[in-house]
Design an enzyme around this catalytic site. Structure first.
Site, PDB file in Angstrom:
ATOM      1  N   ASP A  28       0.871  -1.168   0.000  1.00  0.00           N
ATOM      2  CA  ASP A  28       0.000   0.000   0.000  1.00  0.00           C
ATOM      3  C   ASP A  28       0.916   1.228   0.000  1.00  0.00           C
ATOM      4  OD1 ASP A  28      -2.283   1.717   0.625  1.00  0.00           O
ATOM      5  OD2 ASP A  28      -1.400   1.807   2.630  1.00  0.00           O
ATOM      6  N   ASP A  48      -0.053   5.009   0.832  1.00  0.00           N
ATOM      7  CA  ASP A  48      -0.238   6.021   1.877  1.00  0.00           C
ATOM      8  C   ASP A  48      -0.360   5.394   3.259  1.00  0.00           C
ATOM      9  OD1 ASP A  48      -0.244   7.929  -0.173  1.00  0.00           O
ATOM     10  OD2 ASP A  48      -2.400   7.681  -0.479  1.00  0.00           O
ATOM     11  N   ARG A  94     -10.839  -1.183  -6.298  1.00  0.00           N
ATOM     12  CA  ARG A  94     -10.669  -0.441  -5.056  1.00  0.00           C
ATOM     13  C   ARG A  94     -10.638  -1.399  -3.864  1.00  0.00           C
ATOM     14  NH1 ARG A  94     -10.832   4.334  -2.407  1.00  0.00           N
ATOM     15  NH2 ARG A  94     -12.255   4.616  -0.657  1.00  0.00           N
TER      16      ARG A  94
HETATM   17 MG   LIG Z   1      -2.859   3.157   3.574  1.00  0.00          MG
HETATM   18 ZN   LIG Z   2     -11.137   0.939  -8.986  1.00  0.00          ZN
END
Ligand SMILES: [Mg+2]
Ligand SMILES: [Zn+2]
Length: 197
Positions: free
Chosen positions: A14, A16, A102
């Site tokens: 990941d 952030d 997402r």
């Molecule tokens: Mg994160």
């Molecule tokens: Zn997406």
């Protein structure tokens, strides 16, 4: 019992709150700041020939809070500070878009694994929140949570594995201690297809 050290096919991070400090919807490359130990951890993985990739939700693009170009500039700054990644998988949608990429959906993990030509089952997903761990689980990958002050207690409790920091992640990933594979040498075992899969 003899254990074979088994390196993962890839480690998918990941962005952030994991590789860099979380600045919500940041479009300013000047505000990119690596998390403690990120440079060293990535260096160790690269030296061990483990591909490294980024799997990141960037809903700020869908929300109109940053442009695709600003996002690209931030990602370029990430590579300037942390070195090149073997793949980037980015979701620019928002929850309401109902996309399959997402996180917690598995799409980014599957896409990054496909680009790297490895199975998601051989990947490790490293993140700071429950969404990252759910994406890992949904893709069949190993998830390792590195909590920050923003991580919820419930997310820590539900994580399949929790590391102290990125250095701890690398220890776990390269030692293979959580995923021991017996070194099989008996001919009968090989005949049964046990030796590797
Ligand atoms: Mg994160
Ligand atoms: Zn997406």
């Amino acid at each position: 019992m003899v254990f074979e050290k088994r390196r993962p096919g890839a480690v998918l991070f990941d962005r952030d709150g994991t590789l860099i400090r979380d600045v919500p919807y940041n479009g300013d490359p000047g505000r990119v700041e690596p998390m403690p130990g990120a440079v060293e951890a990535l260096g160790r993985l690269r030296r061990a020939d483990v591909p490294v990739a980024v799997v990141t939700n960037q809903s700020g693009v869908a929300k109109g809070l940053l442009s695709p170009d600003e996002m690209d500039q931030v990602n370029a700054k990430v590579e300037e500070l942390l070195g090149p990644f073997d793949a980037w998988a980015i979701c620019v949608h928002d929850d309401a878009d109902g996309c399959t990429c997402r996180k917690p959906a598995p799409g980014l993990v599957i896409r990054a694994a496909a680009v790297l030509d490895v199975s998601p089952r051989d990947c490790v997903v490293v993140g700071d929140i429950g969404r990252d761990m759910e994406a890992a689980r949904a893709a069949g990958a190993r998830g390792i949570l590195v909590p920050t002050e923003q991580t919820l207690e419930e997310e820590i409790e539900r994580a399949p594995e929790v590391a102290d920091d990125l250095s701890d992640v690398v220890e776990r990933v390269l030692s293979g201690a959580e995923d021991p594979v017996p070194a099989v040498s008996a001919p009968w075992a090989r005949a049964m297809g046990w030796s590797r899969w």
